[in-house]
Write a protein that holds these residues in place. Structure first.
Motif, PDB file in Angstrom:
ATOM      1  N   GLY A   1       0.209  -1.055  -0.042  1.00  0.00           N
ATOM      2  CA  GLY A   1      -0.210   0.247  -0.481  1.00  0.00           C
ATOM      3  C   GLY A   1       0.527   1.366   0.013  1.00  0.00           C
ATOM      4  O   GLY A   1       1.746   1.381  -0.813  1.00  0.00           O
ATOM      5  N   SER A   2       0.177   2.472   0.896  1.00  0.00           N
ATOM      6  CA  SER A   2       1.118   3.303   1.379  1.00  0.00           C
ATOM      7  C   SER A   2       2.526   3.460   1.873  1.00  0.00           C
ATOM      8  O   SER A   2       3.371   4.258   1.686  1.00  0.00           O
ATOM      9  N   GLN A   3       3.226   2.390   2.453  1.00  0.00           N
ATOM     10  CA  GLN A   3       3.810   2.181   3.317  1.00  0.00           C
ATOM     11  C   GLN A   3       5.463   1.278   1.717  1.00  0.00           C
ATOM     12  O   GLN A   3       5.793   1.266   2.256  1.00  0.00           O
ATOM     13  N   ILE A   4       5.314   1.665   0.360  1.00  0.00           N
ATOM     14  CA  ILE A   4       6.052   0.878  -0.143  1.00  0.00           C
ATOM     15  C   ILE A   4       7.240   1.957  -0.501  1.00  0.00           C
ATOM     16  O   ILE A   4       6.954   3.176  -0.500  1.00  0.00           O
ATOM     17  N   SER A   5       8.261   1.569  -0.258  1.00  0.00           N
ATOM     18  CA  SER A   5       9.240   2.190  -0.475  1.00  0.00           C
ATOM     19  C   SER A   5       9.473   2.117  -2.397  1.00  0.00           C
ATOM     20  O   SER A   5       8.854   1.609  -3.457  1.00  0.00           O
ATOM     21  N   VAL A   6      10.760   3.851  -1.801  1.00  0.00           N
ATOM     22  CA  VAL A   6      10.731   4.318  -3.805  1.00  0.00           C
ATOM     23  C   VAL A   6      10.899   2.575  -4.663  1.00  0.00           C
ATOM     24  O   VAL A   6      10.727   3.310  -5.769  1.00  0.00           O
ATOM     25  N   LYS A   7      12.060   2.184  -4.219  1.00  0.00           N
ATOM     26  CA  LYS A   7      12.698   1.589  -5.096  1.00  0.00           C
ATOM     27  C   LYS A   7      11.378  -0.083  -4.988  1.00  0.00           C
ATOM     28  O   LYS A   7      10.950  -0.496  -6.538  1.00  0.00           O
ATOM     29  N   ASP A   8      10.398  -0.548  -4.774  1.00  0.00           N
ATOM     30  CA  ASP A   8       9.475  -1.542  -4.862  1.00  0.00           C
ATOM     31  C   ASP A   8       8.310  -0.599  -5.479  1.00  0.00           C
ATOM     32  O   ASP A   8       7.898  -1.279  -6.405  1.00  0.00           O
ATOM     33  N   LYS A   9       8.091   0.736  -5.531  1.00  0.00           N
ATOM     34  CA  LYS A   9       7.144   1.213  -6.016  1.00  0.00           C
ATOM     35  C   LYS A   9       8.145   1.204  -7.773  1.00  0.00           C
ATOM     36  O   LYS A   9       7.254   1.583  -9.259  1.00  0.00           O
ATOM     37  N   MET A  10       9.148   1.680  -8.345  1.00  0.00           N
ATOM     38  CA  MET A  10       9.726   1.409  -9.370  1.00  0.00           C
ATOM     39  C   MET A  10       9.446   0.217  -9.751  1.00  0.00           C
ATOM     40  O   MET A  10       9.369   0.007 -10.823  1.00  0.00           O
ATOM     41  N   LYS A  11       9.484  -0.976  -9.085  1.00  0.00           N
ATOM     42  CA  LYS A  11       9.392  -2.472  -9.466  1.00  0.00           C
ATOM     43  C   LYS A  11       8.406  -2.738  -9.794  1.00  0.00           C
ATOM     44  O   LYS A  11       7.808  -3.540 -10.812  1.00  0.00           O
ATOM     45  N   LEU A  12       7.054  -2.245  -9.397  1.00  0.00           N
ATOM     46  CA  LEU A  12       5.483  -2.383  -9.433  1.00  0.00           C
ATOM     47  C   LEU A  12       5.635  -1.347 -10.467  1.00  0.00           C
ATOM     48  O   LEU A  12       4.921  -1.981 -11.946  1.00  0.00           O
ATOM     49  N   ASP A  13       5.905  -0.215 -11.186  1.00  0.00           N
ATOM     50  CA  ASP A  13       6.431  -0.219 -12.623  1.00  0.00           C
ATOM     51  C   ASP A  13       5.990  -0.966 -13.780  1.00  0.00           C
ATOM     52  O   ASP A  13       5.634  -0.557 -14.866  1.00  0.00           O
ATOM     53  N   LYS A  14       7.610  -0.847 -13.609  1.00  0.00           N
ATOM     54  CA  LYS A  14       8.304  -1.933 -14.324  1.00  0.00           C
ATOM     55  C   LYS A  14       6.698  -3.412 -15.079  1.00  0.00           C
ATOM     56  O   LYS A  14       7.036  -3.208 -16.230  1.00  0.00           O
ATOM     57  N   LEU A  15       6.691  -4.045 -13.191  1.00  0.00           N
ATOM     58  CA  LEU A  15       5.612  -4.753 -13.611  1.00  0.00           C
ATOM     59  C   LEU A  15       4.578  -4.516 -14.363  1.00  0.00           C
ATOM     60  O   LEU A  15       4.115  -5.289 -15.812  1.00  0.00           O
ATOM     61  N   TYR A  16       3.712  -3.110 -14.000  1.00  0.00           N
ATOM     62  CA  TYR A  16       2.752  -2.987 -15.236  1.00  0.00           C
ATOM     63  C   TYR A  16       2.994  -2.676 -16.370  1.00  0.00           C
ATOM     64  O   TYR A  16       2.429  -3.195 -17.520  1.00  0.00           O
ATOM     65  N   GLU A  17       4.084  -2.096 -16.693  1.00  0.00           N
ATOM     66  CA  GLU A  17       4.819  -2.236 -17.931  1.00  0.00           C
ATOM     67  C   GLU A  17       4.826  -3.445 -19.120  1.00  0.00           C
ATOM     68  O   GLU A  17       4.321  -3.305 -20.146  1.00  0.00           O
ATOM     69  N   GLN A  18       5.465  -4.475 -17.821  1.00  0.00           N
ATOM     70  CA  GLN A  18       5.357  -5.801 -19.117  1.00  0.00           C
ATOM     71  C   GLN A  18       4.137  -6.495 -18.571  1.00  0.00           C
ATOM     72  O   GLN A  18       4.140  -7.194 -19.996  1.00  0.00           O
ATOM     73  N   LYS A  19       3.174  -5.834 -18.298  1.00  0.00           N
ATOM     74  CA  LYS A  19       1.810  -6.732 -18.302  1.00  0.00           C
ATOM     75  C   LYS A  19       1.277  -7.272 -19.570  1.00  0.00           C
ATOM     76  O   LYS A  19       0.800  -8.475 -19.747  1.00  0.00           O
ATOM     77  N   PRO A  20       1.453  -5.885 -20.611  1.00  0.00           N
ATOM     78  CA  PRO A  20       0.746  -5.899 -21.764  1.00  0.00           C
ATOM     79  C   PRO A  20       1.910  -7.604 -22.074  1.00  0.00           C
ATOM     80  O   PRO A  20       0.790  -8.028 -23.782  1.00  0.00           O
ATOM     81  N   VAL A  21       2.889  -7.253 -21.935  1.00  0.00           N
ATOM     82  CA  VAL A  21       4.174  -8.128 -22.720  1.00  0.00           C
ATOM     83  C   VAL A  21       3.044  -9.562 -22.535  1.00  0.00           C
ATOM     84  O   VAL A  21       3.724 -10.419 -23.479  1.00  0.00           O
ATOM     85  N   TYR A  22       3.100 -10.013 -21.390  1.00  0.00           N
ATOM     86  CA  TYR A  22       2.739 -10.989 -20.736  1.00  0.00           C
ATOM     87  C   TYR A  22       1.505 -11.537 -21.359  1.00  0.00           C
ATOM     88  O   TYR A  22       1.418 -13.017 -21.577  1.00  0.00           O
ATOM     89  N   GLU A  23       0.667 -10.451 -21.312  1.00  0.00           N
ATOM     90  CA  GLU A  23       0.060 -10.770 -21.737  1.00  0.00           C
ATOM     91  C   GLU A  23      -0.777 -11.704 -23.400  1.00  0.00           C
ATOM     92  O   GLU A  23      -1.284 -12.264 -23.717  1.00  0.00           O
ATOM     93  N   GLY A  24       0.350 -10.770 -23.859  1.00  0.00           N
ATOM     94  CA  GLY A  24       0.311 -11.112 -25.258  1.00  0.00           C
ATOM     95  C   GLY A  24       0.974 -12.293 -25.938  1.00  0.00           C
ATOM     96  O   GLY A  24       0.492 -13.285 -26.572  1.00  0.00           O
ATOM     97  N   ILE A  25       1.839 -12.534 -25.473  1.00  0.00           N
ATOM     98  CA  ILE A  25       2.448 -13.351 -24.764  1.00  0.00           C
ATOM     99  C   ILE A  25       1.610 -15.226 -24.544  1.00  0.00           C
ATOM    100  O   ILE A  25       1.641 -16.101 -25.003  1.00  0.00           O
TER     101      ILE A  25
END
Length: 149
Positions: free
Chosen positions: A98-122
């Motif tokens: 939630g709101s306690q997420i660190s900056v590093k983990d937030k960047m990981k989460l954003d990267k995963l959100y970016e990769q979701k369409p690729v995953y769903e496409g495959i």
């Protein structure tokens, strides 16, 4: 190579399975055959190359079944084969912070959100390919008359 199978003396009394013995004169006869280095009825000379051998590795193809089925696609997705592209469990773990997420983990989460369409496409492409393969197989069966039997 010396054939000394006929060079022996009989024992007076057999000792179990042993009925023959090599006496000193038998041994000296074998040694004389060896040192003479001549072909005779007891001795045959071979070239060194005749005793050489080579090892050949016979490679066999790996026997695997590459059939694409709906179950295998689901198993592949469940096993996490595409987790390097998008990991739903990791996304859930990061979202729980939630709101306690660190900056590093937030960047990981954003990267995963970016990769979701690729995953769903495959994953979607695998499923589409499977459906097309099933339709093609059904069509081939229909043409060849396998359904009519």
């Amino acid at each position: 190579m010396i054939d000394a199978t006929s060079i022996f003396h009989k024992l007076r009394k057999a000792a179990g399975n042993k009925k023959n013995e090599l006496l000193p004169e038998d041994r000296s006869k074998i040694v004389k055959l060896y040192t003479a280095f001549e072909e005779s009825e007891y001795c045959k000379i071979f070239k060194n190359e005749e005793f050489m051998y080579r090892e050949y590795t016979v490679m066999q193809p790996l026997q695997r079944s590459y059939a694409i089925t709906e179950e295998r696609i689901q198993q592949m997705l469940a096993d996490g084969t595409l987790n390097s592209v998008y990991d739903p469990a990791k996304v859930d773990e990061l979202e729980e912070q939630g709101s306690q997420i660190s900056v590093k983990d937030k960047m990981k989460l954003d990267k995963l959100y970016e990769q979701k369409p690729v995953y769903e496409g495959i994953a979607g492409q695998y499923q589409d390919d499977f459906k097309a393969a099933v339709k093609l197989a059904d069509f081939v069966d229909l043409i060849t008359g396998k359904w009519l039997r």
